[in-house]
Motif scaffolding. Structure first.
Motif, mmCIF file in Angstrom:
data_model
loop_
_atom_site.group_PDB
_atom_site.id
_atom_site.type_symbol
_atom_site.label_atom_id
_atom_site.label_comp_id
_atom_site.label_asym_id
_atom_site.label_seq_id
_atom_site.Cartn_x
_atom_site.Cartn_y
_atom_site.Cartn_z
ATOM 1 N N ASP A 1 12.151 6.875 11.188
ATOM 2 C CA ASP A 1 11.638 6.213 12.396
ATOM 3 C C ASP A 1 12.528 5.038 12.803
ATOM 4 O OD1 ASP A 1 9.530 7.961 12.417
ATOM 5 O OD2 ASP A 1 8.032 6.515 11.719
ATOM 6 N N VAL A 2 12.904 4.227 11.817
ATOM 7 C CA VAL A 2 13.746 3.062 12.112
ATOM 8 C C VAL A 2 15.104 3.513 12.634
ATOM 9 C CG1 VAL A 2 14.943 1.097 11.068
ATOM 10 C CG2 VAL A 2 12.550 1.515 10.527
ATOM 11 N N ALA A 3 15.660 4.566 12.038
ATOM 12 C CA ALA A 3 16.951 5.087 12.511
ATOM 13 C C ALA A 3 16.827 5.600 13.940
ATOM 14 C CB ALA A 3 17.448 6.185 11.578
ATOM 15 N N ALA A 4 15.719 6.293 14.254
ATOM 16 C CA ALA A 4 15.513 6.795 15.622
ATOM 17 C C ALA A 4 15.402 5.636 16.614
ATOM 18 C CB ALA A 4 14.263 7.670 15.672
ATOM 19 N N MET B 1 28.101 3.426 19.355
ATOM 20 C CA MET B 1 27.545 3.135 18.043
ATOM 21 C C MET B 1 26.834 4.384 17.542
ATOM 22 S SD MET B 1 25.041 -0.030 17.224
ATOM 23 C CE MET B 1 23.499 0.318 16.438
ATOM 24 N N VAL B 2 27.109 4.742 16.304
ATOM 25 C CA VAL B 2 26.476 5.907 15.711
ATOM 26 C C VAL B 2 25.500 5.423 14.639
ATOM 27 C CG1 VAL B 2 26.856 8.013 14.379
ATOM 28 C CG2 VAL B 2 28.505 7.334 16.140
ATOM 29 N N VAL B 3 24.281 5.885 14.731
ATOM 30 C CA VAL B 3 23.273 5.536 13.734
ATOM 31 C C VAL B 3 22.917 6.821 12.989
ATOM 32 C CG1 VAL B 3 20.965 4.631 13.317
ATOM 33 C CG2 VAL B 3 22.369 3.686 15.170
ATOM 34 N N ASP B 4 23.161 6.806 11.693
ATOM 35 C CA ASP B 4 22.865 7.963 10.868
ATOM 36 C C ASP B 4 21.968 7.523 9.726
ATOM 37 O OD1 ASP B 4 22.984 10.597 10.053
ATOM 38 O OD2 ASP B 4 24.751 10.282 8.798
ATOM 39 N N CYS B 5 21.086 8.384 9.311
ATOM 40 C CA CYS B 5 20.164 8.056 8.232
ATOM 41 C C CYS B 5 20.288 9.111 7.143
ATOM 42 C CB CYS B 5 18.740 8.006 8.767
ATOM 43 S SG CYS B 5 17.524 7.595 7.496
ATOM 44 N N GLU B 6 20.833 8.698 6.009
ATOM 45 C CA GLU B 6 20.932 9.584 4.853
ATOM 46 C C GLU B 6 20.044 9.019 3.756
ATOM 47 O OE1 GLU B 6 24.922 10.344 3.533
ATOM 48 O OE2 GLU B 6 25.651 10.478 5.592
ATOM 49 N N VAL B 7 19.061 9.787 3.357
ATOM 50 C CA VAL B 7 18.132 9.345 2.326
ATOM 51 C C VAL B 7 18.505 10.036 1.022
ATOM 52 C CG1 VAL B 7 15.708 9.202 1.634
ATOM 53 C CG2 VAL B 7 16.332 9.024 4.056
ATOM 54 N N SER C 1 0.861 -1.173 0.000
ATOM 55 C CA SER C 1 0.000 0.000 0.000
ATOM 56 C C SER C 1 0.904 1.231 0.000
ATOM 57 C CB SER C 1 -0.928 -0.004 1.219
ATOM 58 O OG SER C 1 -0.166 -0.054 2.404
ATOM 59 N N PRO C 2 0.401 2.379 -0.411
ATOM 60 C CA PRO C 2 1.246 3.575 -0.434
ATOM 61 C C PRO C 2 1.700 3.936 0.977
ATOM 62 C CG PRO C 2 -0.833 3.952 -1.600
ATOM 63 C CD PRO C 2 -0.940 2.639 -0.903
ATOM 64 N N ALA C 3 2.997 4.147 1.137
ATOM 65 C CA ALA C 3 3.536 4.509 2.444
ATOM 66 C C ALA C 3 4.719 5.449 2.249
ATOM 67 C CB ALA C 3 3.954 3.261 3.213
ATOM 68 N N ASN C 4 4.975 6.251 3.266
ATOM 69 C CA ASN C 4 6.050 7.237 3.229
ATOM 70 C C ASN C 4 7.361 6.549 3.602
ATOM 71 O OD1 ASN C 4 7.879 9.323 3.793
ATOM 72 N ND2 ASN C 4 6.227 10.709 4.402
ATOM 73 N N ILE C 5 8.181 6.260 2.604
ATOM 74 C CA ILE C 5 9.435 5.548 2.839
ATOM 75 C C ILE C 5 10.426 6.403 3.623
ATOM 76 C CG2 ILE C 5 10.412 6.199 0.592
ATOM 77 C CD1 ILE C 5 10.953 2.827 2.349
ATOM 78 N N ARG C 6 10.421 7.702 3.375
ATOM 79 C CA ARG C 6 11.362 8.590 4.083
ATOM 80 C C ARG C 6 11.056 8.609 5.584
ATOM 81 N NH1 ARG C 6 14.292 12.055 0.928
ATOM 82 N NH2 ARG C 6 13.925 11.847 -1.304
#
Length: 193
Positions: A147-150, A161-167, A137-142
């Motif tokens: 959210d997953v990175a947070a 550990m550093v978690v970074d999210c670059e889209v 179904s249509p969903a906001n991938i960004r």
């Protein structure tokens, strides 16, 4: 011509023989005589029967396991939903002390974690029974990636550990995919890395 003959040997045990008849051809191309070959295939047939029985037993065990997992998941979800509902209801009481509110949040978080584990078990049962289907179904991938990175940052806690999210800028905001399954898969990959 091939045929299988079953008989009993001198000890009373059944034996199976494969008998093949073929013509022996001479230099002129004409058949000279018939060749009769007999082979004892008792052990081969016994192994084939054992394999069939083992496969049927494994399939029955898989079906029983999937049915058990589905029942168990359902039986666990019902009380978990009650616990979560009461925890959320009690959190709405503005007159309660802060430590009680914090305890209720912990109860809710633990309940959500248990519910996710139960859902994972149910998902495994669905996969094994071939009943798993994606619901695109249509969903906001960004938003999902952020959210997953947070969540991964929170799970990292005090670890080094550093978690970074670059889209990528070229990635569309809306895509067709199974948001729940992708969220769980990415979360599992990041949290258990």
């Amino acid at each position: 011509v091939r045929l299988v003959r079953e008989d009993v040997d001198g000890t009373g045990a059944p034996r199976a023989h494969e008998i093949a008849v073929r013509p022996a051809i001479g230099d002129s191309g004409a058949p000279l005589f018939l060749v009769l070959e007999a082979r004892d295939v008792t052990e081969r047939r016994r192994r084939e029967e054992e394999l069939v029985a083992a496969r049927l037993a494994a399939e029955a065990a898989d079906r029983a396991k999937a049915a058990f997992l589905a029942r168990m998941s359902h039986e666990m979800r019902t009380p978990l939903h009650a616990v979560l509902g009461f925890a959320r209801l009690l959190q709405g009481d503005v007159e309660q002390p802060p430590e009680r509110t914090d305890a209720l949040r912990q109860i809710e978080a633990a309940g959500e974690q248990l519910l996710a584990l139960v859902e994972d078990v149910l998902e495994i049962a669905r996969i094994e029974s071939g009943g798993l289907a994606a619901s695109d179904s249509p969903a906001n991938i960004r938003a999902l990636l952020e959210d997953v990175a947070a969540l991964a940052r929170n799970a990292a806690g005090g670890r080094a550990m550093v978690v970074d999210c670059e889209v990528d800028a070229g990635l569309p905001t809306w895509l067709l995919f199974d948001e729940k399954k992708l969220r769980r898969a990415l979360g599992d990959l990041l949290v258990h890395a």
